[in-house]
Design an enzyme around this catalytic site. Sequence first.
Site, PDB file in Angstrom:
ATOM      1  N   ASP A  80      59.337 -42.528  18.832  1.00 46.80           N
ATOM      2  CA  ASP A  80      57.897 -42.374  19.032  1.00 46.80           C
ATOM      3  C   ASP A  80      57.559 -40.996  19.584  1.00 46.80           C
ATOM      4  O   ASP A  80      58.407 -40.304  20.155  1.00 46.80           O
ATOM      5  CB  ASP A  80      57.349 -43.459  19.967  1.00 46.80           C
ATOM      6  CG  ASP A  80      58.018 -43.460  21.337  1.00 46.80           C
ATOM      7  OD1 ASP A  80      59.261 -43.328  21.394  1.00 46.80           O
ATOM      8  OD2 ASP A  80      57.307 -43.578  22.350  1.00 46.80           O
ATOM      9  N   GLU A 142      59.334 -45.158  24.036  1.00 51.10           N
ATOM     10  CA  GLU A 142      59.811 -44.422  25.213  1.00 51.10           C
ATOM     11  C   GLU A 142      58.657 -43.749  25.929  1.00 51.10           C
ATOM     12  O   GLU A 142      58.661 -43.648  27.164  1.00 51.10           O
ATOM     13  CB  GLU A 142      60.845 -43.374  24.782  1.00 51.10           C
ATOM     14  CG  GLU A 142      61.544 -42.659  25.938  1.00 51.10           C
ATOM     15  CD  GLU A 142      60.822 -41.416  26.446  1.00 51.10           C
ATOM     16  OE1 GLU A 142      61.212 -40.898  27.514  1.00 51.10           O
ATOM     17  OE2 GLU A 142      59.856 -40.965  25.786  1.00 51.10           O
TER      18      GLU A 142
END
EC number: 3.5.1.16
Length: 381
Positions: A80, A142
């Site tokens: 991400d 994350e």
Amino acid sequence: MQLPKFNELYKSLILTPSISSLEKELDISNKPVIDLLAAWFSELGFSINITSVPETNGKFNLVATYGQGDGGLLLAGHTDTVPFDDGLWTKDPFQLTEKDDKWYGLGTIDMKGFFAFVLEACKNIDLTKLDKPLRILATADEETTMAGARAIAAAKSFRPDYAVIGEPTSMVPVFMHKGHMSEAIRITGRSGHSSDPANGINAIEIMHQVTGQLLQLQRKLKEQYACDHFVIPQPTLNFGHVHGGDSPNRICGSCELHIDMRPIPGVNPDELFMLLNQALLPIMKQWPGAVDVYHLHEPIPAYACDTDSALIKLAEKLTGETVIPVNYCTEAPFIHTGCDTIVMGPGSINQAHQPDEYLDLSAIKPTQAIIQKLIEQSCKN
């Protein structure tokens, strides 16, 4: 399918949006990136395991494995990216743009680009000659909750000897960082007309007491705790955001303060949360039911790898750099539960979360060489 060239791998990763955000309208599934990685690593002979991450918006983890059993090396990263401010970027965040010997794009160094480096290294290695397994971990979220890494830690489905998380460190190995806690203190008073302040319970006045207690806690943390590896050695407590009330002519009925706390190695987030509640206990007793303390998100522990670790010695030898501590957080506390772990990857942390994020092209060849040697020396007897 033939594995694309290095720059084409990079282009495809940047072209595929994978923003994670606590704002639902910005949050995007990472499945398209996971599918790209699965296809590419499968082409190189890796077995692929894709799992959904619980309590997320269509997010997935990937584990690609070459070899059998435990041990060997884990190369880990998150799929991400943070959201981007369209008004501040001068280039298309989802196009790999080359200019002035740099590659620009969202995720070039934080950190989808790391997977292109890993794929290129694997392509140039005879994987059949590795004696120990090589695993690639690609996680979700994350940048928000670390839900992907938390799920991997909970599953305990494999146990490598070493793990390297490819966050941008300019290929300087990192062996330690502080944790992160975001906490809220909410005061519930009783509103009323401002012409008679005594006829209500003013939440701002109670919050004034709270801030006094927290300033005392700041001093206590500085006096009683220290990790000399850090420039700021103590656990920190920062006042980040406060809001309360709605009008000058009303007694404030509610007020909320958000604080940031950074635990050091050896100090558990639960311990800091307990100290926070203890500091506010006198106010809780004075105003029963008025003070509520809660996590804004699940705490991230601090992390430290033993400096005697063979992984650290190998990383220092390959890079010519001495390991360092850093102040930002990574997934290392969750990966580290199963093996010696360092953080080391291409690109500067100064570019992370910034408009016009870029990778300096001069870093490509040295980084590829280091990752290739890291795999060979960690996975051969």
